[in-house]
Design a protein around this motif. Structure first.
Motif, mmCIF file in Angstrom:
data_model
loop_
_atom_site.group_PDB
_atom_site.id
_atom_site.type_symbol
_atom_site.label_atom_id
_atom_site.label_comp_id
_atom_site.label_asym_id
_atom_site.label_seq_id
_atom_site.Cartn_x
_atom_site.Cartn_y
_atom_site.Cartn_z
ATOM 1 N N GLY A 144 0.811 -1.214 0.000
ATOM 2 C CA GLY A 144 0.000 0.000 0.000
ATOM 3 C C GLY A 144 0.842 1.259 0.000
ATOM 4 O O GLY A 144 1.952 1.297 0.552
ATOM 5 N N PHE A 145 0.308 2.315 -0.619
ATOM 6 C CA PHE A 145 0.988 3.612 -0.688
ATOM 7 C C PHE A 145 -0.035 4.735 -0.550
ATOM 8 O O PHE A 145 -1.234 4.546 -0.822
ATOM 9 C CB PHE A 145 1.722 3.778 -2.022
ATOM 10 N N THR A 146 0.459 5.898 -0.166
ATOM 11 C CA THR A 146 -0.338 7.125 -0.223
ATOM 12 C C THR A 146 0.458 8.169 -0.991
ATOM 13 O O THR A 146 1.694 8.097 -1.054
ATOM 14 C CB THR A 146 -0.658 7.686 1.177
ATOM 15 N N TYR A 147 -0.247 9.113 -1.586
ATOM 16 C CA TYR A 147 0.423 10.248 -2.220
ATOM 17 C C TYR A 147 -0.541 11.429 -2.279
ATOM 18 O O TYR A 147 -1.756 11.283 -2.171
ATOM 19 C CB TYR A 147 0.932 9.889 -3.616
ATOM 20 N N SER A 148 0.047 12.607 -2.451
ATOM 21 C CA SER A 148 -0.745 13.833 -2.460
ATOM 22 C C SER A 148 -1.428 14.030 -3.811
ATOM 23 O O SER A 148 -0.822 13.802 -4.863
ATOM 24 C CB SER A 148 0.156 15.039 -2.168
ATOM 25 N N THR A 149 -2.681 14.466 -3.761
ATOM 26 C CA THR A 149 -3.416 14.797 -4.997
ATOM 27 C C THR A 149 -3.777 16.279 -5.034
ATOM 28 O O THR A 149 -4.649 16.686 -5.783
ATOM 29 C CB THR A 149 -4.701 13.955 -5.089
ATOM 30 N N ALA A 150 -3.085 17.077 -4.194
ATOM 31 C CA ALA A 150 -3.381 18.515 -4.129
ATOM 32 C C ALA A 150 -3.216 19.159 -5.497
ATOM 33 O O ALA A 150 -2.262 18.867 -6.232
ATOM 34 C CB ALA A 150 -2.460 19.193 -3.121
ATOM 35 N N LYS A 151 -4.145 20.004 -5.860
ATOM 36 C CA LYS A 151 -4.100 20.681 -7.159
ATOM 37 C C LYS A 151 -2.978 21.707 -7.193
ATOM 38 O O LYS A 151 -2.666 22.341 -6.187
ATOM 39 C CB LYS A 151 -5.441 21.342 -7.453
ATOM 40 N N GLY A 152 -2.402 21.869 -8.389
ATOM 41 C CA GLY A 152 -1.412 22.929 -8.589
ATOM 42 C C GLY A 152 0.007 22.559 -8.235
ATOM 43 O O GLY A 152 0.931 23.336 -8.502
ATOM 44 N N GLN A 153 0.248 21.375 -7.664
ATOM 45 C CA GLN A 153 1.610 21.034 -7.282
ATOM 46 C C GLN A 153 2.395 20.508 -8.473
ATOM 47 O O GLN A 153 1.837 19.958 -9.420
ATOM 48 C CB GLN A 153 1.607 20.007 -6.154
ATOM 49 N N GLN A 154 3.708 20.665 -8.433
ATOM 50 C CA GLN A 154 4.586 20.157 -9.473
ATOM 51 C C GLN A 154 4.649 18.631 -9.395
ATOM 52 O O GLN A 154 4.448 18.033 -8.323
ATOM 53 C CB GLN A 154 5.998 20.735 -9.305
ATOM 54 N N TYR A 155 4.947 18.003 -10.530
ATOM 55 C CA TYR A 155 4.982 16.539 -10.567
ATOM 56 C C TYR A 155 6.035 15.992 -9.615
ATOM 57 O O TYR A 155 5.810 14.994 -8.930
ATOM 58 C CB TYR A 155 5.269 16.051 -11.987
ATOM 59 N N VAL A 156 7.189 16.670 -9.531
ATOM 60 C CA VAL A 156 8.245 16.190 -8.648
ATOM 61 C C VAL A 156 7.791 16.250 -7.194
ATOM 62 O O VAL A 156 8.150 15.388 -6.379
ATOM 63 C CB VAL A 156 9.552 16.999 -8.866
ATOM 64 N N SER A 157 6.959 17.237 -6.848
ATOM 65 C CA SER A 157 6.430 17.321 -5.479
ATOM 66 C C SER A 157 5.473 16.170 -5.200
ATOM 67 O O SER A 157 5.475 15.588 -4.106
ATOM 68 C CB SER A 157 5.717 18.667 -5.272
ATOM 69 N N ARG A 158 4.651 15.842 -6.180
ATOM 70 C CA ARG A 158 3.739 14.704 -6.014
ATOM 71 C C ARG A 158 4.531 13.407 -5.860
ATOM 72 O O ARG A 158 4.184 12.542 -5.047
ATOM 73 C CB ARG A 158 2.795 14.618 -7.213
ATOM 74 N N LEU A 159 5.610 13.284 -6.646
ATOM 75 C CA LEU A 159 6.445 12.093 -6.546
ATOM 76 C C LEU A 159 7.078 11.990 -5.158
ATOM 77 O O LEU A 159 7.138 10.902 -4.561
ATOM 78 C CB LEU A 159 7.527 12.128 -7.630
ATOM 79 N N GLN A 160 7.539 13.116 -4.644
ATOM 80 C CA GLN A 160 8.166 13.121 -3.318
ATOM 81 C C GLN A 160 7.158 12.847 -2.201
ATOM 82 O O GLN A 160 7.553 12.472 -1.090
ATOM 83 C CB GLN A 160 8.868 14.461 -3.084
ATOM 84 N N SER A 161 5.866 13.042 -2.499
ATOM 85 C CA SER A 161 4.842 12.824 -1.471
ATOM 86 C C SER A 161 4.488 11.347 -1.292
ATOM 87 O O SER A 161 3.775 10.994 -0.348
ATOM 88 C CB SER A 161 3.567 13.601 -1.827
ATOM 89 N N VAL A 162 4.967 10.472 -2.184
ATOM 90 C CA VAL A 162 4.625 9.045 -2.103
ATOM 91 C C VAL A 162 5.223 8.436 -0.839
ATOM 92 O O VAL A 162 6.413 8.601 -0.545
ATOM 93 C CB VAL A 162 5.146 8.281 -3.337
ATOM 94 N N LYS A 163 4.389 7.738 -0.083
ATOM 95 C CA LYS A 163 4.840 7.068 1.134
ATOM 96 C C LYS A 163 4.250 5.662 1.176
ATOM 97 O O LYS A 163 3.085 5.467 0.845
ATOM 98 C CB LYS A 163 4.409 7.845 2.387
ATOM 99 N N GLN A 164 5.078 4.702 1.581
ATOM 100 C CA GLN A 164 4.588 3.336 1.722
ATOM 101 C C GLN A 164 3.867 3.195 3.052
ATOM 102 O O GLN A 164 4.290 3.735 4.078
ATOM 103 C CB GLN A 164 5.745 2.336 1.640
ATOM 104 N N LEU A 165 2.772 2.478 3.065
ATOM 105 C CA LEU A 165 1.988 2.283 4.276
ATOM 106 C C LEU A 165 2.690 1.299 5.210
ATOM 107 O O LEU A 165 3.245 0.286 4.760
ATOM 108 C CB LEU A 165 0.604 1.742 3.921
ATOM 109 N N ASN A 166 2.653 1.624 6.522
ATOM 110 C CA ASN A 166 3.175 0.663 7.487
ATOM 111 C C ASN A 166 2.151 -0.439 7.710
ATOM 112 O O ASN A 166 1.069 -0.435 7.110
ATOM 113 C CB ASN A 166 3.553 1.352 8.805
ATOM 114 N N GLU A 167 2.468 -1.383 8.579
ATOM 115 C CA GLU A 167 1.605 -2.548 8.753
ATOM 116 C C GLU A 167 0.202 -2.159 9.203
ATOM 117 O O GLU A 167 -0.805 -2.671 8.692
ATOM 118 C CB GLU A 167 2.230 -3.495 9.767
ATOM 119 N N GLN A 168 0.130 -1.199 10.148
ATOM 120 C CA GLN A 168 -1.171 -0.772 10.647
ATOM 121 C C GLN A 168 -1.959 -0.035 9.571
ATOM 122 O O GLN A 168 -3.153 -0.270 9.380
ATOM 123 C CB GLN A 168 -0.979 0.125 11.876
#
Length: 703
Positions: free
Chosen positions: A572-596
């Motif tokens: 599982g992963f999460t990432y930002s979908t905020a409007k107006g952000q640069q693609y590199v910022s969206r890429l940097q926002s990707v985080k893998q979900l921990n077990e919980q």
């Protein structure tokens, strides 16, 4: 003065004044000022009555006349495939034309979703057809390099260019500063390069012609297994095309009965592929013609027997005698062999034995060729395997693939020089953003129609890598797979995966991103688009689903449904979908979900899938609760009457989605009433469910 130039014009596609036509109407003419007036004040007529022009002063719709005598004063572009808005095109044309004037306008069939457009560019001096055609081709190339796809029919000498005609959407954008375009000056290098390329193509065919002439002179029966093979050694495709009256341009040819003037047949690797359905050599995609096939089709109307007889008697010789005569002599000589010699033990075929296919004894060599279990995409895709990732649009498959790929490079799992990310499904802006990432992290970015790379040639590229023993360690990422093969055609898809399988067997790695169908299955799960070949012939397959989205954060889940290695079953992963952000910022926002978080995401997906299956029934109940709170029995009766859903189904859904936690799927709660009566009320902060489909309705009614 250029303002006095009058281009050939007419009204409606049937307007003609050609001598061979039964109904003739004199052509009209139109000048630059008249064209600009139409851009500002477009006609509003049916297309059958719309005015057109040919960018030449020669009053003719005959392409041969225009090629020989036409004087062209205008370049033009026809954009039908979702071009950018005119305001964006203006900035692009400023760069492409070096500041020259132009007229641009939406066509009569333009809509807000597809803003079809034409662009007219007036020239500062007339061009003959050869120079004008090269300039048109370069203009189209420049736009296509920016992912703006023009209709290349505008390269035809007598193609009609329809003038402004107001439709559902009409806008125009003009630059009128008196600077007319000079392609011979601005594009001098490109024109010279095109001319050299055409000459190289012509010379290559000429060299091939000389080689076959030499083979023809020294031809022996042993050179080929049969007459057709010998014919193809002795003759080239192009010499039969020219003999049949085809016109040549580089390695492209135009059939003598062409009405459009297009050079629509191309010779490559000793075969010709014709794209015009009016060409006798057209095969509707069923293969290209070799020299013998061209000869049989054009000179014997496809009669193979007649072609074989004539070729063997008159066109091929072995020494001083005809091919057929030499074949008869060889056959007669072979009859002198005795029956005893024919039955000689050394010449008898050996009995069939499956043991000859056994690999025993090859294990060490094959083990040496094995790749270690190294992840290209951590926990998802292994080196030396074919992996496919399915996802719906806007789920984040490209974003997450890039995130995982960059992580793999940083961890030292793979070297960037051996990774080739093929971006075939992106806008120009998206391409630039991802190219910058590739440059930063040291992997290769390939894009169809850039630097000679073509998506439909991928199987050939894989074959070359296999033949050159260059597949081992190479990683190809296809974004997306449908750009490289027809996923809806079982035969084509299977053929593509044969090449992919051989590439992987030689140590290559293939990662394919693919789409899912718009509609889910009866259980609410995503359905893979196309045939099953990618999965059947692949090693590993994942489905990427969106689980939830709130506060501009999207949660997604990779679910594995095929594997041949120690890969994650879920991730599982999460990432930002905020409007107006640069693609590199969206890429940097990707985080893998921990077990919980992973467990919570999995539960959320389960709830979302179940709600998706029950959406029609949920909506039916909410329709009633939107009007007022209601006792259970009255609520079930009202929902049943309005939706025809069974009361048993309504009672079950009423129970399943009752509670106070909206995020856990609850959509209503119970207000205690008099005498323990259950009064149902809609839960606050409700977000509308998806619009119910016919499948939802059938599921709700138990059909």
């Amino acid at each position: 003065m250029l303002s006095d130039i009058k281009l050939t014009s007419g009204i409606g596609q049937y307007h003609t004044n050609e001598p061979d036509k039964a109904i003739r109407t004199p052509y009209l003419t139109i000048g630059i000022d008249d064209i600009r007036c139409l851009v500002d004040n477009p006609q509003v007529v049916d297309k059958t009555q719309a005015q057109w022009l040919i960018p030449s002063t020669l009053p003719s719709r005959n392409f041969k006349d225009q090629e020989q005598n036409g004087q062209y004063f205008m370049l033009w572009v026809d954009l039908d495939k979702n071009p950018p808005p005119l305001t964006d095109l203006a900035a692009i044309m400023e760069t492409v034309l070096g500041g020259a004037d132009y007229e641009s306008y939406n066509t009569s069939s333009a809509t807000a979703e597809n803003q079809k457009a034409r662009i007219l560019i007036f020239l500062d001096q007339p061009l003959g057809f050869a120079e004008w055609n090269l300039a048109q081709e370069i203009l189209n190339d420049k736009l296509e390099a920016l992912n703006i796809i023009p209709d290349r029919a505008n390269q035809r000498s007598a193609q009609l260019c329809y003038l402004p005609n107001k439709g559902q959407l009409y806008r125009s954008q003009s630059k009128r500063e008196g600077v007319f375009f000079n392609p011979l000056l601005i594009w001098a290098k490109e024109i010279d390069s095109k001319q050299q390329m055409l000459e190289v193509e012509r010379l290559a065919l000429e060299v091939q012609q000389r080689i076959t002439m030499a083979k023809k002179t020294a031809l022996k029966l042993s050179d080929a297994p049969n007459l057709i093979g010998a014919f193809n050694l002795a003759y080239t495709v192009q010499e039969w095309l020219l003999s049949a009256g085809y016109a040549q341009r580089g390695n492209s040819f135009r059939h003598p009965h062409s009405e459009s003037g297009s050079y629509s047949a191309t010779v490559k690797d000793g075969r010709v592929n014709a794209l015009s359905s009016n060409d006798p050599l057209y095969t509707d995609g069923k293969g290209a013609h070799d020299a013998f096939s061209v000869y049989a089709t054009l000179f014997h109307r496809g009669d193979i027997g007649a072609a074989l007889t004539t070729a063997g008697n008159d066109l091929l010789t072995i020494g001083a005698i005809s091919y057929n005569k030499a074949l008869q002599i060889e056959w007669a000589n072979s009859k002198t062999d005795t029956e005893q010699n024919k039955q000689h033990a050394n010449n008898e075929p050996q009995p069939f034995n499956l043991a000859k296919f056994s690999l025993n004894g090859s294990s060490k060599k094959m083990r040496d060729q094995m790749l270690e279990d190294v992840f290209v995409l951590p926990d998802i895709a292994l080196l030396g395997q074919a992996t496919v990732i399915y996802a719906a649009p806007n789920t984040g498959k490209t974003l997450l693939t890039l995130h995982l790929l960059i992580d793999g490079i940083k961890q030292g799992c793979v070297g960037g020089n051996d990774i080739f990310y093929i971006n075939a499904d992106d806008t120009h802006k998206g391409l630039v953003e991802k190219l910058e990432l590739a440059e930063q992290h040291g992997f290769n970015m390939l894009v169809p129609r850039h630097k000679g790379f073509e998506a439909d040639q991928l199987s050939g590229y894989l074959g070359s890598m296999i033949a050159n023993n260059d597949a081992r360690g190479k990683v190809l990422i296809l974004d997306t797979a449908k750009k490289f093969t027809d996923l809806m055609d079982k035969k084509v898809g299977s053929k593509f995966m044969e090449s992919a399988r051989e590439f992987v067997s030689k140590g290559g790695t293939l990662i394919m991103l693919a789409h899912v169908n718009k509609h889910k299955d009866a259980e609410g799960k995503s359905v893979r688009a196309g045939t099953t070949d990618l999965v059947d012939d692949g090693d590993c397959a994942y489905m990427l689903d969106a689980v939830s989205e709130s506060d501009d954060i999207k949660s997604v889940l990779f679910s594995n449904f095929k594997n041949r290695g120690d890969v994650a079953s879920e991730l599982g992963f999460t990432y930002s979908t905020a409007k107006g952000q640069q693609y590199v910022s969206r890429l940097q926002s990707v985080k893998q979900l921990n077990e919980q978080q992973h467990a919570a995401a999995k539960q959320a997906k389960s709830i979302a899938d179940q709600m998706d299956r029950d959406s029609f029934t949920i909506n039916a109940i909410l329709e009633v609760l939107n009007r007022s709170d209601m006792l259970k029995t009255d609520l079930v009766d009202a929902a049943h009457k309005e939706s025809c859903i069974s009361k048993q189904k309504l009672n079950k859904v009423l129970f399943d989605y009752c509670g106070s936690d909206f995020n856990r799927g609850h959509r209503w709660y119970i207000i205690p009433g008099n005498k323990n009566a259950k009064v149902y009320s809609k839960l606050g902060h409700f977000q509308n469910m998806k619009k119910a489909s016919a499948d939802d309705y059938r599921r709700a009614k138990g059909l």
